[in-house]
Design an enzyme around this catalytic site. Structure first.
Site, short mmCIF file in Angstrom:
data_model
loop_
_atom_site.label_atom_id
_atom_site.label_comp_id
_atom_site.label_asym_id
_atom_site.label_seq_id
_atom_site.Cartn_x
_atom_site.Cartn_y
_atom_site.Cartn_z
N GLU A 28 -35.04 -6.58 14.63
CA GLU A 28 -33.96 -5.55 14.20
C GLU A 28 -34.61 -4.12 14.62
OE1 GLU A 28 -31.19 -3.34 13.19
OE2 GLU A 28 -30.66 -5.20 13.29
N CYS A 69 -4.52 0.34 8.43
CA CYS A 69 -4.48 -1.19 8.29
C CYS A 69 -2.96 -1.34 9.25
CB CYS A 69 -4.14 -1.68 6.79
SG CYS A 69 -5.73 -1.56 6.17
N CYS A 116 -1.57 6.98 5.75
CA CYS A 116 -2.80 6.17 6.49
C CYS A 116 -2.12 5.07 7.15
CB CYS A 116 -3.33 5.80 5.16
SG CYS A 116 -4.90 4.76 5.97
N CYS A 120 -6.87 3.38 -2.13
CA CYS A 120 -6.81 2.55 -1.00
C CYS A 120 -6.86 1.15 -1.55
CB CYS A 120 -7.90 2.74 -0.07
SG CYS A 120 -7.95 1.36 1.32
N PHE A 143 -31.05 -9.08 16.28
CA PHE A 143 -30.33 -8.11 15.88
C PHE A 143 -29.86 -8.61 14.54
CE2 PHE A 143 -29.06 -8.76 20.52
CZ PHE A 143 -29.21 -7.40 20.93
N CYS A 189 0.86 -1.11 0.01
CA CYS A 189 -0.03 0.20 -0.03
C CYS A 189 0.93 1.18 -0.16
CB CYS A 189 -0.89 0.10 1.13
SG CYS A 189 -1.78 1.53 1.44
N CYS A 193 -18.66 -9.62 16.40
CA CYS A 193 -17.57 -8.80 15.86
C CYS A 193 -16.54 -8.12 17.08
CB CYS A 193 -18.03 -7.57 14.74
SG CYS A 193 -19.03 -6.35 15.89
N ASN A 249 -26.81 -11.63 16.87
CA ASN A 249 -25.72 -11.05 16.04
C ASN A 249 -25.65 -9.48 16.17
OD1 ASN A 249 -23.61 -10.41 14.21
ND2 ASN A 249 -25.10 -9.81 12.50
#
Length: 375
Positions: free
Chosen positions: A262, A14, A11, A87, A241, A3, A334, A307
Site C-alpha cells: 500500500e 442519495c 440535498c 443526515c 492496494f 430524509c 468499487c 483492491n
C-alpha cells in the site's frame, strides 16, 4: 428511507433514495451483469446488503457560516452552505458530537474558511467511529497553524463533553482547493489510532489511512474473501492496494506467506500493528506503489488479491499479471467499469465467481468481488 433534507430539496447526494432497497439491488445487479455480459461467469453469488440508514462510520463535513454560528455539512455548487447534521446516513451517536462541536468552534475561535473570500481557518471536520467500542477519531482540517494554540487550549472542554473522542488531530491543508486533507497531521491526543474489529480480526484506523465507510457490509466483504481463499490451494499470496490490511489479515493463516503493499505509510503502520496482535509472523506489509512492487518481483504467488481505487489496476499491472500468470486473482472493486476494463486486459483468465456488495445504498455505486482462475 425518509430524509427531510431530500424531501425539502436541500440535498441530492442519495439519488436513489425514493427506490426501495430491493429495487436498488436489482438495478445494480443488472448494471454489473450488463458490464460482464461478454464474459462467461460460472457462479453469480447472492448480493449482500446492510442497513439502509445509520450505517456510515465517517462524516466529512465542510465548515461554513460564522464562528458564532457554524454550519457543518456541504457547499452547493453556487457556494450556498447546507447543514447536514441530521443526515440519516449517520448513526445516532454522531448527533451529540455535532451538537458539542458547534459551541466548541466558537470557544476555540476557529473561524470557518470562506471559499469566496479565501479567508478563515477551519475548513473541514472529519469524524470516524469504531463499531467495536464506540471510540471516535476527530480531525480538524485547518488552513494553517495560526489557531493551533487556541485549539489546544480549548480542547479539554471538548474532551470533557465527549469522552468517546480517543484520537484528535489537526490536519493542515493550506491550498485554496476542494482538497479534503493536507500532508501535515498534528496529534492533539496521546492515542494516534482508533481500534476497530471485524470478524475477530483487529484493525486500526489512523488519520490518513483509507477505511471502508460501511462497516456492516465491509466486514461481510472481508469474511467472503477469506472464505473464498480458504477454498483454494494457496500458501503464498499478495494483497495489493491493501490499505490497513483488511483483506490480507482476514485471509492469512499461520503457515501462509503473505505480502501486503500500500502506498500510504499510515495505512501500513495499521496493518503491521494488526499482524503483530494476531501473531502472524509470515505477513509482510510494505509502503510501496503496488504496480511498481509487483512488476519488479521475480517469484509469483499462487494468489494475487487486488483492491484498487476507482481508476482500477491499469494496463501495466494487467500486462504483468498476464505474463506472470498467478493461478488465482481476486479482484475487489468499487468501480465495476474499470474492473471490467482490467479483466479484458488480463489474458488467459476465466471468471469463476462474482458477488455484489451494496456498500453505498441509495446511490448507483456498489462494491464487487470477483474470483478469476487461470485457464
Amino acid at each position: 428511507m425518509q430524509c427531510a433534507l431530500y424531501d425539502a430539496g436541500r440535498c441530492r447526494s442519495c439519488q436513489w433514495i425514493t427506490q426501495l432497497i430491493p429495487e436498488q439491488l436489482s438495478a445494480k445487479t443488472a448494471d454489473l451483469k450488463n458490464l460482464l455480459a461478454d464474459f462467461s461467469v460460472e457462479e453469480w453469488c447472492e448480493s449482500v446488503s446492510g442497513p439502509e440508514q445509520g450505517f456510515r462510520n465517517k462524516a466529512k463535513m465542510v465548515v461554513s457560516g460564522s464562528v458564532e454560528k457554524p454550519l457543518l455539512g456541504m457547499l452547493h455548487r453556487d457556494g450556498t452552505p447546507e447543514d447536514l447534521c441530521d443526515c440519516p446516513l449517520y448513526p445516532s451517536s454522531f448527533a451529540p458530537v455535532f451538537a458539542a462541536l458547534k459551541p466548541f468552534i466558537a470557544r476555540a475561535g476557529l473561524t470557518p474558511y470562506n471559499v469566496a473570500r479565501k479567508r478563515g481557518e477551519l475548513k473541514y471536520i472529519l469524524l470516524t467511529e469504531s463499531q467495536s467500542d464506540g471510540g471516535m477519531m476527530l480531525r480538524f482540517v485547518l488552513r494553517s497553524e495560526t489557531k493551533l494554540a487556541q485549539l489546544r487550549k480549548a480542547l479539554p472542554w471538548l474532551q470533557e463533553q465527549l469522552p468517546q473522542l480517543k484520537v484528535i488531530t489537526a490536519n493542515i491543508q493550506p491550498i485554496h482547493m476542494a482538497i479534503m486533507e493536507g500532508e501535515t497531521e498534528i496529534y492533539l491526543t496521546e492515542q494516534q489510532a482508533l481500534a476497530e474489529r471485524f470478524n475477530d480480526v483487529p484493525l486500526w484506523i489512523r488519520p490518513q489511512s483509507f477505511f471502508q465507510t460501511n462497516p456492516v457490509v465491509a466486514s461481510q466483504l472481508y469474511a467472503t474473501a477469506r472464505d473464498w481463499v480458504r477454498q483454494l490451494p494457496v500458501k503464498h499470496m499478495w494483497d495489493l492496494f491493501c490499505g490497513v490490511g483488511g483483506f490480507g489479515l482476514h485471509c492469512a493463516t499461520p503457515d501462509m506467506q503473505l505480502t501486503g503493499i500500500e502506498i500510504a505509510p499510515e495505512a501500513i503502520a495499521c496493518a503491521k500493528q494488526s499482524a503483530a496482535e494476531l501473531g502472524l509472523t509470515r505477513l509482510q506489509f510494505q509502503a510501496l506503489d503496488s504496480t511498481q512492487f509487483a512488476t519488479t518481483q521475480g517469484e509469483v504467488p499462487e494468489l494475487v488479491l487486488v483492491n484498487p481505487p476507482r481508476r482500477g489496476i491499469g494496463k501495466p499491472l494487467c500486462d504483468y499479471l498476464s505474463t506472470m500468470a498467478p493461478r488465482f486473482i481476486i479482484y475487489s472493486s468499487c468501480n465495476a467499469q474499470t474492473m471490467t476494463k482490467d479483466i479484458r486486459e488480463l489474458s488467459g483468465y476465466r471468471i469463476e465467481r462474482v458477488q455484489l456488495f451494496d456498500m453505498f445504498p441509495h446511490t448507483a455505486h456498489y462494491e464487487v468481488l470477483t474470483l478469476l482462475v487461470k485457464q
